[in-house]
Motif scaffolding. Structure first.
Motif, mmCIF file in Angstrom:
data_model
loop_
_atom_site.group_PDB
_atom_site.id
_atom_site.type_symbol
_atom_site.label_atom_id
_atom_site.label_comp_id
_atom_site.label_asym_id
_atom_site.label_seq_id
_atom_site.Cartn_x
_atom_site.Cartn_y
_atom_site.Cartn_z
ATOM 1 N N PHE A 264 0.829 -1.204 0.000
ATOM 2 C CA PHE A 264 0.000 0.000 0.000
ATOM 3 C C PHE A 264 0.868 1.261 0.000
ATOM 4 O O PHE A 264 0.555 2.233 -0.695
ATOM 5 C CB PHE A 264 -0.913 -0.007 1.226
ATOM 6 C CG PHE A 264 -1.722 1.239 1.394
ATOM 7 C CD1 PHE A 264 -2.854 1.448 0.636
ATOM 8 C CD2 PHE A 264 -1.337 2.216 2.302
ATOM 9 C CE1 PHE A 264 -3.604 2.613 0.774
ATOM 10 C CE2 PHE A 264 -2.073 3.383 2.451
ATOM 11 C CZ PHE A 264 -3.213 3.575 1.685
ATOM 12 N N ALA A 265 1.974 1.250 0.751
ATOM 13 C CA ALA A 265 2.845 2.427 0.832
ATOM 14 C C ALA A 265 3.560 2.703 -0.475
ATOM 15 O O ALA A 265 3.942 3.854 -0.747
ATOM 16 C CB ALA A 265 3.864 2.244 1.957
ATOM 17 N N LEU A 266 3.742 1.685 -1.314
ATOM 18 C CA LEU A 266 4.427 1.892 -2.589
ATOM 19 C C LEU A 266 3.649 2.803 -3.524
ATOM 20 O O LEU A 266 4.223 3.352 -4.470
ATOM 21 C CB LEU A 266 4.673 0.545 -3.266
ATOM 22 C CG LEU A 266 5.778 -0.324 -2.665
ATOM 23 C CD1 LEU A 266 5.832 -1.669 -3.362
ATOM 24 C CD2 LEU A 266 7.129 0.372 -2.753
ATOM 25 N N GLN A 267 2.349 2.975 -3.279
ATOM 26 C CA GLN A 267 1.559 3.878 -4.122
ATOM 27 C C GLN A 267 1.994 5.329 -3.953
ATOM 28 O O GLN A 267 1.721 6.165 -4.823
ATOM 29 C CB GLN A 267 0.075 3.756 -3.773
ATOM 30 C CG GLN A 267 -0.499 2.370 -3.982
ATOM 31 C CD GLN A 267 -1.977 2.313 -3.639
ATOM 32 O OE1 GLN A 267 -2.801 2.873 -4.348
ATOM 33 N NE2 GLN A 267 -2.314 1.653 -2.548
ATOM 34 N N PHE B 215 -1.200 -0.345 -6.780
ATOM 35 C CA PHE B 215 -2.612 0.044 -6.822
ATOM 36 C C PHE B 215 -3.507 -1.135 -7.156
ATOM 37 O O PHE B 215 -4.600 -1.273 -6.598
ATOM 38 C CB PHE B 215 -2.807 1.164 -7.843
ATOM 39 C CG PHE B 215 -4.247 1.530 -8.064
ATOM 40 C CD1 PHE B 215 -4.959 2.202 -7.087
ATOM 41 C CD2 PHE B 215 -4.900 1.184 -9.242
ATOM 42 C CE1 PHE B 215 -6.301 2.544 -7.276
ATOM 43 C CE2 PHE B 215 -6.228 1.515 -9.445
ATOM 44 C CZ PHE B 215 -6.933 2.194 -8.462
ATOM 45 N N ALA B 216 -3.060 -2.002 -8.062
ATOM 46 C CA ALA B 216 -3.874 -3.156 -8.453
ATOM 47 C C ALA B 216 -4.080 -4.109 -7.281
ATOM 48 O O ALA B 216 -5.197 -4.587 -7.046
ATOM 49 C CB ALA B 216 -3.212 -3.885 -9.619
ATOM 50 N N VAL B 217 -3.021 -4.389 -6.535
ATOM 51 C CA VAL B 217 -3.147 -5.280 -5.381
ATOM 52 C C VAL B 217 -4.065 -4.669 -4.330
ATOM 53 O O VAL B 217 -4.915 -5.342 -3.749
ATOM 54 C CB VAL B 217 -1.751 -5.576 -4.788
ATOM 55 C CG1 VAL B 217 -1.874 -6.342 -3.478
ATOM 56 C CG2 VAL B 217 -0.917 -6.381 -5.776
ATOM 57 N N PHE B 218 -3.896 -3.381 -4.080
ATOM 58 C CA PHE B 218 -4.741 -2.701 -3.094
ATOM 59 C C PHE B 218 -6.211 -2.737 -3.505
ATOM 60 O O PHE B 218 -7.095 -3.035 -2.698
ATOM 61 C CB PHE B 218 -4.267 -1.261 -2.932
ATOM 62 C CG PHE B 218 -5.184 -0.406 -2.110
ATOM 63 C CD1 PHE B 218 -5.268 -0.571 -0.738
ATOM 64 C CD2 PHE B 218 -5.972 0.559 -2.714
ATOM 65 C CE1 PHE B 218 -6.133 0.213 0.023
ATOM 66 C CE2 PHE B 218 -6.831 1.345 -1.965
ATOM 67 C CZ PHE B 218 -6.903 1.173 -0.590
ATOM 68 N N LEU B 219 -6.490 -2.458 -4.775
ATOM 69 C CA LEU B 219 -7.871 -2.426 -5.246
ATOM 70 C C LEU B 219 -8.512 -3.809 -5.202
ATOM 71 O O LEU B 219 -9.612 -3.983 -4.664
ATOM 72 C CB LEU B 219 -7.918 -1.870 -6.673
ATOM 73 C CG LEU B 219 -9.288 -1.820 -7.349
ATOM 74 C CD1 LEU B 219 -10.199 -0.831 -6.642
ATOM 75 C CD2 LEU B 219 -9.153 -1.457 -8.822
ATOM 76 N N LEU B 220 -7.821 -4.811 -5.742
ATOM 77 C CA LEU B 220 -8.397 -6.151 -5.798
ATOM 78 C C LEU B 220 -8.468 -6.791 -4.416
ATOM 79 O O LEU B 220 -9.378 -7.582 -4.148
ATOM 80 C CB LEU B 220 -7.565 -7.029 -6.742
ATOM 81 C CG LEU B 220 -7.550 -6.584 -8.207
ATOM 82 C CD1 LEU B 220 -6.682 -7.514 -9.040
ATOM 83 C CD2 LEU B 220 -8.965 -6.543 -8.780
#
Length: 320
Positions: A140-143, A195-200
């Motif tokens: 999440f922090a990588l965003q 972002f993809a991992v966070f969203l899914l």
């Protein structure tokens, strides 16, 4: 001394008045929302319509008058589109070859992060392992990391390769001589994964736990649960992310210019559009036609996946 008590009729009248007021308020709110939506749609559509009108006007008309004057003096031509798609003797357009390059870059750059993120999101949501929560926080922090800060490390990564214990795990790539799309695929996948991992993960974590437990009782393994249960349920979320990623990669100029280069063999559509403005930025007739050609594919993708996109945005907003 007597106390006046409200009658049943008065209560009904009061309730009826509140109900009518609520209906009127709801109707007004609905009309207001509709009016605002129409205004926003017009503000969004008018520039696109003006771009289309400019793309079919002669060069002298584009450079001397505004697009709205087309209705008082209608003059149109397809020379602008012929020039940008196939080129002329005085200027090389050949936008068609760059169009293919954009497809070759965009499609894998959408499929790779979508597949990897779906697997990672399922593992973070339904597989218990040590450090899972910290790993999710790190992703999440990588965003927050700006894309521009990762360009130099990625370039060094590609140019020097990866060596572990004296063993060459990843060979060094010559970003100048080698005409490959792998670099830009890798870059777009890395930038899209957080972002993809966070969203899914948010969608997968909200799936009913009883459904997962029932599948495990029936002997289903994690791969089977993911393939037969999770994937069909998160299809709207996958489509929503796919649209976002497609639009981002298709319209990207910075990453494509750095990792794909400016050669016609690998350069995408955006690189050629930047060149079409001319050395002095006065080739408007080519730029308008080229820009309108570039929005056709994203428009088709959005319209074809619109129902999944809406379902993906609404999924998880209510429970029950």
């Amino acid at each position: 001394m007597t106390t006046a008590t409200p009658t049943v009729g008065a209560g009904v009248q009061a309730t009826g008045g509140i109900t009518r007021a609520a209906r009127v308020r709801k109707r007004l709110n609905s009309r207001t929302a509709t009016l605002v939506s129409i205004v926003i749609a017009l503000l969004w559509t008018v520039p696109t319509f003006g771009l289309f009108i400019s793309s079919i006007r002669p060069e002298d008309q584009i450079k001397t008058t505004g697009w709205w004057t087309f209705f008082s003096d209608p003059q149109f031509t397809l020379e602008n589109y012929r020039e940008v798609l196939f080129g002329t003797s005085s200027s090389s357009g050949q936008l068609a070859s760059y169009f293919i390059n954009s497809l070759a870059i965009t499609i894998p750059s959408v499929l790779f992060p979508t597949a990897f993120a779906a697997l990672a999101a399922y593992a973070l949501a339904w597989i218990n392992f040590k450090g899972r929560d910290w790993l999710y926080i790190a992703i999440f922090a990588l965003q927050i990391v700006p894309l521009q800060m990762a360009l130099v490390p990625l370039l060094k990564f590609f140019s020097t390769g990866v060596t572990v214990g004296g063993v060459q795990v990843l060979p060094a790539w010559d970003l100048v001589d080698e005409q490959k799309f792998a670099q830009v695929w890798f870059a777009h996948t890395c930038f899209a994964l957080p972002f993809a991992v966070f969203l899914l993960h948010n969608f997968i974590a909200q799936l009913p736990g009883d459904l997962m437990e029932a599948a495990r009782v029936d002997g289903a393994t994690h791969p089977k649960i993911f393939r037969t249960i999770v994937l069909p349920l998160i299809t709207p979320a996958l489509a929503a992310f796919g649209i976002f990623q497609f639009l981002w990669v298709w319209n990207d100029l910075l990453v494509a210019l750095i990792f794909a280069g400016g050669r016609s063999e690998t350069a995408p559509l955006t690189v050629r559009l930047a060149e079409m403005a001319g050395t002095r930025g006065n080739e408007w007739q080519r730029l308008t036609a080229g820009a309108f050609v570039s929005i056709v594919v994203p428009l088709i993708v959005f319209l074809s996946l619109q129902r999944y996109f809406v379902r993906g945005l609404l999924a998880g907003s209510v429970k029950g």
